[in-house]
Design an enzyme around this catalytic site. Structure first.
Site, mmCIF file in Angstrom:
data_model
loop_
_atom_site.group_PDB
_atom_site.id
_atom_site.type_symbol
_atom_site.label_atom_id
_atom_site.label_comp_id
_atom_site.label_asym_id
_atom_site.label_seq_id
_atom_site.Cartn_x
_atom_site.Cartn_y
_atom_site.Cartn_z
ATOM 1 C CG ASP A 20 7.244 -29.946 -36.087
ATOM 2 O OD1 ASP A 20 6.053 -30.197 -36.304
ATOM 3 O OD2 ASP A 20 7.910 -30.457 -35.165
ATOM 4 C CG HIS A 44 -3.351 -28.718 -36.165
ATOM 5 N ND1 HIS A 44 -3.216 -28.258 -34.891
ATOM 6 C CD2 HIS A 44 -4.683 -28.732 -36.402
ATOM 7 C CE1 HIS A 44 -4.406 -28.013 -34.365
ATOM 8 N NE2 HIS A 44 -5.322 -28.301 -35.269
HETATM 9 C C1 GDG Z 1 0.812 -31.566 -35.290
HETATM 10 C C2 GDG Z 1 1.912 -30.852 -36.072
HETATM 11 C C3 GDG Z 1 1.887 -29.067 -34.377
HETATM 12 C C4 GDG Z 1 5.175 -36.678 -27.302
HETATM 13 N N1 GDG Z 1 5.817 -37.728 -26.773
HETATM 14 C C5 GDG Z 1 5.165 -38.068 -25.644
HETATM 15 C C6 GDG Z 1 4.109 -37.186 -25.476
HETATM 16 N N2 GDG Z 1 4.134 -36.339 -26.531
HETATM 17 C C7 GDG Z 1 3.188 -35.246 -26.755
HETATM 18 C C8 GDG Z 1 3.876 -33.913 -26.519
HETATM 19 C C9 GDG Z 1 3.092 -32.967 -27.407
HETATM 20 C C10 GDG Z 1 2.614 -33.878 -28.518
HETATM 21 O O1 GDG Z 1 2.763 -35.213 -28.103
HETATM 22 C C11 GDG Z 1 3.390 -33.654 -29.799
HETATM 23 O O2 GDG Z 1 3.094 -32.394 -30.270
HETATM 24 P P1 GDG Z 1 3.755 -31.772 -31.588
HETATM 25 O O3 GDG Z 1 3.409 -30.356 -31.696
HETATM 26 O O4 GDG Z 1 5.221 -31.981 -31.524
HETATM 27 O O5 GDG Z 1 3.235 -32.647 -32.832
HETATM 28 P P2 GDG Z 1 1.880 -33.411 -33.359
HETATM 29 O O6 GDG Z 1 0.814 -33.454 -32.369
HETATM 30 O O7 GDG Z 1 2.338 -34.708 -33.844
HETATM 31 O O8 GDG Z 1 1.380 -32.687 -34.688
HETATM 32 C C12 GDG Z 1 2.753 -30.027 -35.154
HETATM 33 C C13 GDG Z 1 0.748 -29.798 -33.692
HETATM 34 O O9 GDG Z 1 0.005 -30.601 -34.589
HETATM 35 C C14 GDG Z 1 -0.230 -28.817 -33.063
HETATM 36 O O10 GDG Z 1 -0.798 -27.983 -33.999
HETATM 37 O O11 GDG Z 1 2.663 -28.430 -33.394
HETATM 38 O O12 GDG Z 1 3.712 -29.311 -35.888
HETATM 39 O O13 GDG Z 1 2.703 -31.805 -36.750
HETATM 40 O O14 GDG Z 1 1.979 -32.440 -26.732
HETATM 41 O O15 GDG Z 1 3.802 -33.610 -25.169
HETATM 42 N N3 GDG Z 1 3.285 -37.271 -24.444
HETATM 43 C C15 GDG Z 1 3.504 -38.237 -23.510
HETATM 44 N N4 GDG Z 1 4.506 -39.135 -23.655
HETATM 45 C C16 GDG Z 1 5.355 -39.084 -24.678
HETATM 46 O O16 GDG Z 1 6.266 -39.916 -24.777
HETATM 47 N N5 GDG Z 1 2.709 -38.318 -22.470
#
Ligand code: GDG
Length: 730
Positions: free
Chosen positions: A372, A165
């Protein structure tokens, strides 16, 4: 296919103990929320750590397991200490910074590495506990990179997929890792390795090639006993969940509440986990510059900065938190006025409907990570835009920038670029916003997280068909038994054995590939068996072969069939009268290529010249090899020569000389009723083609071949020969 076993560090369910009672709650994070819509509807079981200390849960293990099983989950129990050692000290302190291009933050602790190995083994034990023949296994992310290989060693013919990821970094960064080969080997245990973008896949292919020496073609890497497909699967989101929630009354109400603070101002939004990879400070700096350079916008906008606490116990994260606090304070202090603060800073996780309300209301999403893997927030913002348009600003170092090209793409290191994009976004006409959004939304609606998962699984299943085709040629237990029996019963046996890559592994220097005592003993015992003739069929020169094997009672073929030696007492003879005069013309060309290609050199034999580039940088070597072959083709047209491109070599030799032709001499004089021929490279193909139809011909390695069977690795040749020997010695 049987069930799908999903394996990740954390389960999509987290267990807490509150006032002595166990509480089960959904986990946060992209993977958990993304796949949760998928795994419950298919026949799956999700394995992972449930977030509770093993010591705390010992008494309740049975209850926890039963409760989780109802939810298609299965716990991998780890103690808080184990998690601390493997997750905090290795995953977060070594892999995370390095893979996100922060090598200066990476620490390399052997004890943390050992903890990582142990944790992967604990996960392996759990999978072994529940796995049944036919189940496919899908391993997720950088916490479990050793698991595919471990599983392959423990299970009978498993089907294993792995998805990373986070980014896979370029070779120059990746090679800094002390355990770089172990991790690559771990991943190579999978049938399919998936990445978000082609860049990451390409870096992985380069690393396996340079650090393990494995070649790849069409996205398939051939290891000694495995073939791993590498492919790209950009992860999507549960589009309907965001679009659907955005259209609910609850979100309408949330927006109304927000409006009391925003008061019709333009809204810029960013949502990040607290992490140095997210570029939060640089973004605040750019926002400050924007306000400085565009005083007209003061009081007319609000920048909502949502930062979700993460890894709070780690000093670097605590420092980052302090720096963000200070910078927000400074900007609000400098530009704010009574009744207006430029930044509205929220440092906590917010409930899902509030998040969606912010997405829907924001005019601009400013998503500028320094690095990212994908970034799902960018996609979620777009999906939540159900009534009014908006503009996404995205840095090119986020994986999602590859797909979302209609966003305003910026270089996060260029503050002017971010400032200009902010201005452009705020001034963009509604029509243009709508147009861009329409294209982006159409794509996201099609390639959802469900499609992503299905696509991965279909591709994984596709590797089975390919493996089956391959497997039909692998020397299996049955064929092996038949071969040993026919060896036992034969009167006149002929064993034709290649040396390099067959009896001995390759070495970067040909002179270093000295035969082991084990191989010498084995050859000598085989050659002394009554009724057995052994012939070494090599491309090496006579001198090396005499030096190593001269006193063994066996025949030898040198220089790919130019020279023959019927037995240890006999003299070398040429297969036909030949001259090496052409070498004067060809040598300078090979030397020119050797000079221009560091690590390569020219090897001279009586009737051939070889340009070897095993120690060169592979892409350069391959580029030069192609040029060299073209160059030589025009030169040798009338010299009675042939040019062969082999494994990291280009060889020029007299045409009509080949291993097959030479080996037929033994076939003609011995009239054997059992022939075994083993070899690994292109020159052995001549041998396989020339020998009679009842020959047991075996290619070492998994490539296509004229031989009847493949043996998966060089390491399996000696045990096979040992089995033949013991069949007659018993
Ligand atoms: C990895 C990789 C890759 C965030 N703040 C709140 C909240 N969120 C949710 C978002 C989103 C998720 O968390 C974050 O997703 P990301 O893609 O930005 O990053 P990660 O899950 O840390 O990490 C990344 C991912 O895996 C998938 O392959 O994209 O690059 O690092 O879904 O919505 N949700 C709520 N409140 C918040 O304050 N409810």
């Amino acid at each position: 296919m049987g069930r799908l076993l999903i394996v990740s560090n954390r389960l999509p369910v987290t267990i807490h103990r509150r006032r002595g009672r166990l509480q089960f709650e959904p986990s946060a994070g992209g993977l958990a929320t993304g796949l949760s819509s998928f795994y419950k509807t298919s026949d799956s079981l999700w394995l992972g750590w449930p977030g509770i200390d093993r010591k705390n849960s010992n008494a309740d293990r049975e209850e926890i397991t039963q409760r989780l099983l109802q939810d298609h989950c299965y716990p991998v129990f780890l103690s808080q200490r184990e998690v601390d050692e493997y997750y905090n000290k290795f995953c977060s302190a070594t892999i995370w910074p390095l893979f996100h291009y922060f090598p200066q933050y990476a620490t390399y602790s052997p004890s943390a590495w050992q903890a990582y190995e142990r944790a992967n083994r604990t996960f392996c034990d759990a999978v072994v506990d529940v796995w049944q023949q036919g189940d496919a296994i899908w391993v997720h992310d950088f916490h479990l990179m050793l698991l595919p290989r471990m599983l392959r060693e423990r299970l009978q013919d498993p089907l294993i997929g792995f998805f990373l990821h986070i980014p896979f970094p370029s070779l120059e960064i990746y090679r800094l890792l002390p355990w770089r080969t172990q991790i690559l080997e771990g991943l190579m245990g999978a049938d399919l390795v998936g990445f978000h973008t082609w860049d990451y896949a390409a870096h992985f292919l380069t690393s396996t090639r340079y650090l393990l020496g494995y070649d790849s073609s069409m996205g398939r890497i051939t290891g000694p006993d495995t073939i791993t497909k590498v492919d790209v699967f950009p992860m999507g989101i549960d589009y309907e969940r965001f679009a659907g929630t955005a259209s609910t009354r609850e979100v309408d109400r949330e927006i109304k509440k927000l409006e009391e603070s925003f008061q019709s101002r333009r809204v810029i939004l960013s949502v990040d986990r607290l992490d140095y990879t997210k570029g939060i400070l640089r973004r605040l700096e750019a926002f400050s510059t924007f306000l400085e350079e565009n005083p007209d916008y003061r009081e007319k906008l609000t920048y909502v900065v949502v930062v979700v606490p993460s890894r709070i116990g780690v000093a670097r994260y605590a420092l980052l938190k302090r720096q963000i606090d200070e910078m927000v304070g400074a900007i609000n202090g400098k530009y704010g006025s009574i009744g207006w603060a430029p930044i509205w800073y929220i440092y906590r996780a917010i409930p899902f409907p509030s998040l969606v309300a912010l997405y829907r209301r924001a005019d601009v999403a400013l998503i500028t990570p320094l690095r990212d893997g994908m970034n799902l927030v960018a996609k979620e913002y777009l999906a939540s835009k159900v009534d009014r348009p908006g503009v996404l600003i995205l840095s090119e170092t986020a994986g999602s920038a590859k797909e979302l090209s209609e966003a305003l793409i910026v270089n996060v290191n260029n503050t002017d670029d971010i400032v200009a994009a902010l201005k452009e976004a705020l001034q963009m006409s509604e029509a243009e916003q709508e147009e861009r959004l329409r294209i982006l939304q159409r794509r996201l609606r099609r390639y959802t997280v469900k499609r992503w998962a299905q696509d991965f699984i279909d591709t994984l299943e596709g590797t089975v068909k390919w493996r089956e085709e391959m497997g039909a040629h692998i020397l299996g237990a049955q064929a092996r038994r038949r071969m040993i029996k026919s060896y036992q019963q034969a009167q006149r046996r002929l064993l034709l054995l290649d040396y390099d890559g067959t009896l001995a592994p390759f070495s970067t220097r040909p002179s270093r590939a000295v035969p082991s005592q084990e191989v010498l003993d084995l050859l000598s015992r085989l050659a002394m068996e009554p009724g057995t003739s052994v012939v070494l069929v090599s491309g090496r020169d006579r001198k090396s072969l005499d030096g190593w094997f001269g006193n063994l009672p066996m025949g030898m073929i040198a220089e790919h069939g130019a020279w023959l030696k019927p037995g240890s007492e006999a003299e070398w003879e040429m297969i036909e009268p030949m001259t090496g005069e052409w070498k004067e013309e060809v040598r300078p060309i090979l030397e020119l290529y050797a000079d221009r290609t560091p690590g390569s050199f020219v090897e001279e034999k009586d009737f051939s010249l070889v340009w070897q580039y095993r120690r060169s940088e592979t892409p350069l070597g391959e580029l030069r090899a192609r040029d060299l072959v073209a160059h030589l083709q025009t030169l040798i047209a009338n010299l009675g020569l042939q040019v062969l491109e082999g494994s990291k070599v280009v060889e020029v030799k007299n045409s009509g000389v080949n291993k097959g032709r030479a080996a037929l001499r033994w076939v003609a004089t011995l009239e054997p009723d059992f022939i075994l021929a083993i070899g690994d490279d292109y020159t052995d193909e001549d041998l396989f083609r020339a020998l009679p139809g009842n020959t047991w011909s075996i290619k070492v390695g998994l490539g296509s071949t004229a031989a009847k069977y493949n043996l998966s690795s060089q390491g399996r040749v000696v045990p096979l020969l040992r089995d033949l020997l013991s069949a007659t010695e018993d």
